[in-house]
Design a protein around this motif. Sequence first.
Motif, PDB file in Angstrom:
ATOM      1  N   SER A 122       0.813  -1.221   0.000  1.00 33.04           N
ATOM      2  CA  SER A 122       0.000   0.000   0.000  1.00 33.04           C
ATOM      3  C   SER A 122       0.843   1.266   0.000  1.00 33.04           C
ATOM      4  CB  SER A 122      -0.914   0.032   1.228  1.00 33.04           C
ATOM      5  OG  SER A 122      -0.147   0.157   2.418  1.00 33.04           O
ATOM      6  N   GLY A 123       2.073   1.149   0.486  1.00 31.34           N
ATOM      7  CA  GLY A 123       2.907   2.330   0.687  1.00 31.34           C
ATOM      8  C   GLY A 123       2.590   3.063   1.972  1.00 31.34           C
ATOM      9  N   ASN A 124       1.765   2.449   2.825  1.00 28.67           N
ATOM     10  CA  ASN A 124       1.312   3.127   4.047  1.00 28.67           C
ATOM     11  C   ASN A 124       1.609   2.352   5.331  1.00 28.67           C
ATOM     12  OD1 ASN A 124       0.121   5.422   2.718  1.00 28.67           O
ATOM     13  ND2 ASN A 124      -1.564   4.078   2.077  1.00 28.67           N
ATOM     14  N   SER A 125       2.429   1.319   5.259  1.00 33.92           N
ATOM     15  CA  SER A 125       2.742   0.526   6.452  1.00 33.92           C
ATOM     16  C   SER A 125       3.514   1.385   7.447  1.00 33.92           C
ATOM     17  CB  SER A 125       3.566  -0.702   6.069  1.00 33.92           C
ATOM     18  OG  SER A 125       2.885  -1.481   5.116  1.00 33.92           O
ATOM     19  N   LYS A 126       2.939   1.589   8.617  1.00 32.58           N
ATOM     20  CA  LYS A 126       3.497   2.545   9.563  1.00 32.58           C
ATOM     21  C   LYS A 126       4.931   2.220   9.952  1.00 32.58           C
ATOM     22  CE  LYS A 126       1.479   5.525  11.273  1.00 32.58           C
ATOM     23  NZ  LYS A 126       1.379   6.970  10.908  1.00 32.58           N
TER      24      LYS A 126
ATOM     25  N   GLY B 209       1.202   5.413  -1.985  1.00 29.70           N
ATOM     26  CA  GLY B 209       0.877   5.834  -0.625  1.00 29.70           C
ATOM     27  C   GLY B 209       1.831   6.891  -0.089  1.00 29.70           C
ATOM     28  N   GLN B 210       1.999   6.889   1.226  1.00 27.48           N
ATOM     29  CA  GLN B 210       2.864   7.872   1.879  1.00 27.48           C
ATOM     30  C   GLN B 210       4.345   7.627   1.613  1.00 27.48           C
ATOM     31  OE1 GLN B 210       1.780   9.011   6.015  1.00 27.48           O
ATOM     32  NE2 GLN B 210       0.114   7.518   5.781  1.00 27.48           N
ATOM     33  N   LEU B 211       4.661   6.420   1.158  1.00 33.78           N
ATOM     34  CA  LEU B 211       6.057   6.085   0.884  1.00 33.78           C
ATOM     35  C   LEU B 211       6.641   6.974  -0.217  1.00 33.78           C
ATOM     36  CD1 LEU B 211       8.210   4.122   1.906  1.00 33.78           C
ATOM     37  CD2 LEU B 211       7.390   2.444   0.231  1.00 33.78           C
TER      38      LEU B 211
ATOM     39  N   ALA C 224      15.877   6.409   7.898  1.00 30.10           N
ATOM     40  CA  ALA C 224      16.923   6.267   6.879  1.00 30.10           C
ATOM     41  C   ALA C 224      17.231   7.610   6.220  1.00 30.10           C
ATOM     42  CB  ALA C 224      16.494   5.237   5.832  1.00 30.10           C
ATOM     43  N   LYS C 225      16.190   8.338   5.848  1.00 27.75           N
ATOM     44  CA  LYS C 225      16.386   9.646   5.212  1.00 27.75           C
ATOM     45  C   LYS C 225      17.154  10.590   6.126  1.00 27.75           C
ATOM     46  CE  LYS C 225      14.759  11.129   1.835  1.00 27.75           C
ATOM     47  NZ  LYS C 225      15.362  11.262   0.476  1.00 27.75           N
ATOM     48  N   ALA C 226      16.808  10.575   7.415  1.00 27.44           N
ATOM     49  CA  ALA C 226      17.481  11.446   8.375  1.00 27.44           C
ATOM     50  C   ALA C 226      18.953  11.098   8.522  1.00 27.44           C
ATOM     51  CB  ALA C 226      16.783  11.364   9.736  1.00 27.44           C
ATOM     52  N   MET C 227      19.310   9.842   8.220  1.00 24.86           N
ATOM     53  CA  MET C 227      20.690   9.377   8.337  1.00 24.86           C
ATOM     54  C   MET C 227      21.456   9.513   7.026  1.00 24.86           C
ATOM     55  SD  MET C 227      20.018   5.933  10.609  1.00 24.86           S
ATOM     56  CE  MET C 227      21.758   5.496  10.743  1.00 24.86           C
ATOM     57  N   GLY C 228      20.820  10.021   5.992  1.00 22.90           N
ATOM     58  CA  GLY C 228      21.481  10.149   4.698  1.00 22.90           C
ATOM     59  C   GLY C 228      21.537   8.856   3.920  1.00 22.90           C
ATOM     60  N   ILE C 229      20.673   7.907   4.258  1.00 23.73           N
ATOM     61  CA  ILE C 229      20.619   6.615   3.575  1.00 23.73           C
ATOM     62  C   ILE C 229      19.608   6.694   2.430  1.00 23.73           C
ATOM     63  CG2 ILE C 229      19.946   4.179   3.843  1.00 23.73           C
ATOM     64  CD1 ILE C 229      20.855   4.421   6.788  1.00 23.73           C
ATOM     65  N   THR C 230      19.978   6.198   1.267  1.00 24.52           N
ATOM     66  CA  THR C 230      19.068   6.170   0.124  1.00 24.52           C
ATOM     67  C   THR C 230      17.903   5.231   0.401  1.00 24.52           C
ATOM     68  OG1 THR C 230      20.836   6.642  -1.446  1.00 24.52           O
ATOM     69  CG2 THR C 230      18.867   5.585  -2.334  1.00 24.52           C
ATOM     70  N   VAL C 231      16.691   5.669   0.090  1.00 19.06           N
ATOM     71  CA  VAL C 231      15.491   4.857   0.287  1.00 19.06           C
ATOM     72  C   VAL C 231      14.907   4.480  -1.074  1.00 19.06           C
ATOM     73  CG1 VAL C 231      13.143   4.780   1.232  1.00 19.06           C
ATOM     74  CG2 VAL C 231      14.974   5.943   2.497  1.00 19.06           C
ATOM     75  N   ILE C 232      14.731   3.191  -1.278  1.00 19.12           N
ATOM     76  CA  ILE C 232      14.061   2.676  -2.474  1.00 19.12           C
ATOM     77  C   ILE C 232      12.763   2.024  -2.030  1.00 19.12           C
ATOM     78  CG2 ILE C 232      14.180   1.051  -4.397  1.00 19.12           C
ATOM     79  CD1 ILE C 232      17.233   1.369  -4.340  1.00 19.12           C
ATOM     80  N   GLY C 233      11.644   2.492  -2.555  1.00 17.32           N
ATOM     81  CA  GLY C 233      10.344   1.931  -2.212  1.00 17.32           C
ATOM     82  C   GLY C 233       9.899   0.938  -3.263  1.00 17.32           C
ATOM     83  N   LEU C 234       9.287  -0.148  -2.807  1.00 20.88           N
ATOM     84  CA  LEU C 234       8.682  -1.147  -3.690  1.00 20.88           C
ATOM     85  C   LEU C 234       7.241  -1.298  -3.238  1.00 20.88           C
ATOM     86  CD1 LEU C 234       8.933  -3.277  -5.938  1.00 20.88           C
ATOM     87  CD2 LEU C 234       9.780  -4.884  -4.215  1.00 20.88           C
ATOM     88  N   THR C 235       6.304  -0.850  -4.070  1.00 16.66           N
ATOM     89  CA  THR C 235       4.919  -0.756  -3.628  1.00 16.66           C
ATOM     90  C   THR C 235       3.967  -0.991  -4.794  1.00 16.66           C
ATOM     91  OG1 THR C 235       3.382   0.700  -2.440  1.00 16.66           O
ATOM     92  CG2 THR C 235       4.911   1.767  -3.945  1.00 16.66           C
ATOM     93  N   GLY C 236       2.706  -0.640  -4.584  1.00 15.08           N
ATOM     94  CA  GLY C 236       1.696  -0.761  -5.629  1.00 15.08           C
ATOM     95  C   GLY C 236       0.807   0.464  -5.631  1.00 15.08           C
ATOM     96  N   GLY C 237      -0.168   0.486  -6.500  1.00 19.52           N
ATOM     97  CA  GLY C 237      -1.133   1.583  -6.543  1.00 19.52           C
ATOM     98  C   GLY C 237      -0.483   2.937  -6.750  1.00 19.52           C
TER      99      GLY C 237
ATOM    100  N   ILE D 260      13.839   6.571  -4.904  1.00 19.75           N
ATOM    101  CA  ILE D 260      13.322   5.862  -6.073  1.00 19.75           C
ATOM    102  C   ILE D 260      12.110   5.073  -5.608  1.00 19.75           C
ATOM    103  CG2 ILE D 260      13.767   4.146  -7.865  1.00 19.75           C
ATOM    104  CD1 ILE D 260      16.750   4.677  -7.498  1.00 19.75           C
ATOM    105  N   LEU D 261      11.035   5.101  -6.375  1.00 23.75           N
ATOM    106  CA  LEU D 261       9.834   4.359  -6.008  1.00 23.75           C
ATOM    107  C   LEU D 261       9.392   3.488  -7.181  1.00 23.75           C
ATOM    108  CD1 LEU D 261       7.746   4.062  -3.671  1.00 23.75           C
ATOM    109  CD2 LEU D 261       6.295   5.638  -4.949  1.00 23.75           C
ATOM    110  N   ILE D 262       9.419   2.180  -6.961  1.00 26.15           N
ATOM    111  CA  ILE D 262       8.940   1.236  -7.960  1.00 26.15           C
ATOM    112  C   ILE D 262       7.491   0.906  -7.624  1.00 26.15           C
ATOM    113  CG2 ILE D 262       9.223  -1.046  -8.986  1.00 26.15           C
ATOM    114  CD1 ILE D 262      12.184  -0.911  -8.139  1.00 26.15           C
ATOM    115  N   LYS D 263       6.571   1.349  -8.466  1.00 24.73           N
ATOM    116  CA  LYS D 263       5.149   1.092  -8.264  1.00 24.73           C
ATOM    117  C   LYS D 263       4.673   0.104  -9.317  1.00 24.73           C
ATOM    118  CE  LYS D 263       4.017   5.412  -8.749  1.00 24.73           C
ATOM    119  NZ  LYS D 263       3.198   6.648  -8.851  1.00 24.73           N
ATOM    120  N   VAL D 264       4.042  -0.976  -8.870  1.00 21.24           N
ATOM    121  CA  VAL D 264       3.473  -1.929  -9.821  1.00 21.24           C
ATOM    122  C   VAL D 264       1.993  -1.607 -10.009  1.00 21.24           C
ATOM    123  CG1 VAL D 264       5.175  -3.663  -9.153  1.00 21.24           C
ATOM    124  CG2 VAL D 264       2.907  -3.703  -8.087  1.00 21.24           C
ATOM    125  N   PRO D 265       1.426  -1.971 -11.149  1.00 25.16           N
ATOM    126  CA  PRO D 265       0.075  -1.508 -11.508  1.00 25.16           C
ATOM    127  C   PRO D 265      -1.067  -2.334 -10.917  1.00 25.16           C
ATOM    128  CG  PRO D 265       0.969  -2.781 -13.297  1.00 25.16           C
ATOM    129  CD  PRO D 265       2.059  -2.708 -12.266  1.00 25.16           C
TER     130      PRO D 265
END
Length: 213
Positions: free
Chosen positions: A142-146, A171-173, A155-168, A179-184
Amino acid sequence: MKKYGYVEQLISNYPKLGDAAEDIKKTCDMLENCYKSGGKILIAGNGGSAADSEHIVGELMKGFVKSRRIPQEFADSLKSVDAENGSILCKCLQQGIPAIALSGHPALSTAYLNDVEGTVGFAQQVYGYGKPEDIFLAISTSGNSKNVLYAAITAKAMGITVIGLTGGTGGQLVKYSDILIKVPETEPYKVQEYHLPVYHAICLELEERLFSE
């Protein structure tokens, strides 16, 4: 196979992933650079995505379709320590891409759940393990898992690259991903059915680039 060959093969097999192709390619490049700079990959998700996290580690930390033989210099070092057992290790050890599934620490996660706050458990691990040269792979259908979002923020606050793998819609991700990989798809199991071939293609692409045999 040419650069991005496995990604192109993925898109050929799953045409609906066409919109995600560039983000998948960027992910391959980011992960390659992470390995070459001495970084590691921290991976988190819940439920089926936790299983995917473990699956990805399994493909990265040992040979996937290649044997990934250890360098001769290290083989010689092993045999210099113990000729017999070192020879066994030379035959069995494989080069790995450092990766940790944050879901695989039940004593820590349950202690954190009981003593502090369960939804911050992944964030605690990112804070404890993470370095700026690392990558955090956040998996959420969902991109919304708390708990995944808390980890991404950390991770962002530490300067770490964040890659999201989600759908739809992602979400908040979306807000925390470099980089955000969204599947359809939006239905969780359908999202996960796309996630598996996506991360297989990424793991294959990395192995092809980093190891000769």
